[in-house]
Scaffold this motif. Sequence first.
Motif, PDB file in Angstrom:
ATOM      1  N   GLU A  12      31.776  30.931  31.387  1.00 23.47           N
ATOM      2  CA  GLU A  12      32.676  30.311  32.533  1.00 23.47           C
ATOM      3  C   GLU A  12      34.014  30.349  32.130  1.00 23.47           C
ATOM      4  N   ALA A  13      34.303  30.129  30.635  1.00 24.33           N
ATOM      5  CA  ALA A  13      35.745  30.204  30.359  1.00 24.33           C
ATOM      6  C   ALA A  13      36.267  31.801  30.532  1.00 24.33           C
ATOM      7  N   HIS A  14      35.498  32.725  30.309  1.00 22.86           N
ATOM      8  CA  HIS A  14      35.904  34.042  30.452  1.00 22.86           C
ATOM      9  C   HIS A  14      35.996  34.456  31.996  1.00 22.86           C
ATOM     10  N   LEU A  15      35.293  33.842  32.730  1.00 18.33           N
ATOM     11  CA  LEU A  15      35.486  33.897  34.293  1.00 18.33           C
ATOM     12  C   LEU A  15      36.717  33.245  34.670  1.00 18.33           C
ATOM     13  N   ASP A  16      36.984  31.962  34.343  1.00 16.76           N
ATOM     14  CA  ASP A  16      38.198  31.544  34.607  1.00 16.76           C
ATOM     15  C   ASP A  16      39.540  31.891  34.152  1.00 16.76           C
ATOM     16  N   ALA A  17      39.392  32.617  32.799  1.00 17.29           N
ATOM     17  CA  ALA A  17      40.538  33.168  32.480  1.00 17.29           C
ATOM     18  C   ALA A  17      41.040  34.585  33.193  1.00 17.29           C
ATOM     19  N   TYR A  18      39.687  35.295  33.222  1.00 21.37           N
ATOM     20  CA  TYR A  18      39.870  36.587  34.238  1.00 21.37           C
ATOM     21  C   TYR A  18      40.492  36.309  35.734  1.00 21.37           C
ATOM     22  N   PHE A  19      39.860  35.225  36.391  1.00 22.20           N
ATOM     23  CA  PHE A  19      40.317  34.876  37.808  1.00 22.20           C
ATOM     24  C   PHE A  19      41.794  34.666  37.693  1.00 22.20           C
ATOM     25  N   HIS A  20      42.247  33.703  36.465  1.00 26.28           N
ATOM     26  CA  HIS A  20      43.588  33.233  36.762  1.00 26.28           C
ATOM     27  C   HIS A  20      44.572  34.475  36.442  1.00 26.28           C
ATOM     28  N   ASP A  21      43.854  35.314  35.692  1.00 28.03           N
ATOM     29  CA  ASP A  21      44.994  36.642  35.052  1.00 28.03           C
ATOM     30  C   ASP A  21      45.032  37.519  36.750  1.00 28.03           C
ATOM     31  N   ILE A  22      44.143  37.638  37.469  1.00 28.84           N
ATOM     32  CA  ILE A  22      44.097  38.146  38.612  1.00 28.84           C
ATOM     33  C   ILE A  22      45.101  37.786  39.513  1.00 28.84           C
ATOM     34  N   ILE A  23      44.862  36.334  39.787  1.00 29.87           N
ATOM     35  CA  ILE A  23      45.848  35.709  40.416  1.00 29.87           C
ATOM     36  C   ILE A  23      47.209  35.781  40.091  1.00 29.87           C
ATOM     37  N   GLU A  24      47.364  35.606  38.883  1.00 27.07           N
ATOM     38  CA  GLU A  24      48.810  35.895  38.395  1.00 27.07           C
ATOM     39  C   GLU A  24      49.512  37.106  38.600  1.00 27.07           C
ATOM     40  N   HIS A  25      48.791  38.170  38.745  1.00 29.53           N
ATOM     41  CA  HIS A  25      49.065  39.616  39.031  1.00 29.53           C
ATOM     42  C   HIS A  25      49.224  39.892  40.370  1.00 29.53           C
ATOM     43  N   GLY A  26      49.094  39.051  41.175  1.00 26.84           N
ATOM     44  CA  GLY A  26      49.132  39.012  42.719  1.00 26.84           C
ATOM     45  C   GLY A  26      47.853  39.239  43.595  1.00 26.84           C
ATOM     46  N   GLY A  27      46.815  39.332  42.831  1.00 26.41           N
ATOM     47  CA  GLY A  27      45.524  39.608  43.279  1.00 26.41           C
ATOM     48  C   GLY A  27      45.000  38.300  44.280  1.00 26.41           C
TER      49      GLY A  27
END
Length: 66
Positions: A12-27
């Motif tokens: 879950e921590a990996h999913l959360d970090a990946y999701f926030h990275d996508i959002i921060e880059h405009g996804g």
Amino acid sequence: MELAPKIICNDEAHLDAYFHDIIEHGGEGIILRDPSAPYKPGRSPGYLKHKVSLSLSLSLSLSLSL
């Protein structure tokens, strides 16, 4: 058009970090796929769209003194 990479989620921590990275880059979000589900084009119960939903709450207070 760019092909999205396949990322295997570790926890879950990996999913959360990946999701926030996508959002921060405009996804807009990510698509989660059940790895045991067979591939089916189009909508499938084996896929889940995970994205940010924004809601706006507006409260207006107006006082008039005469």
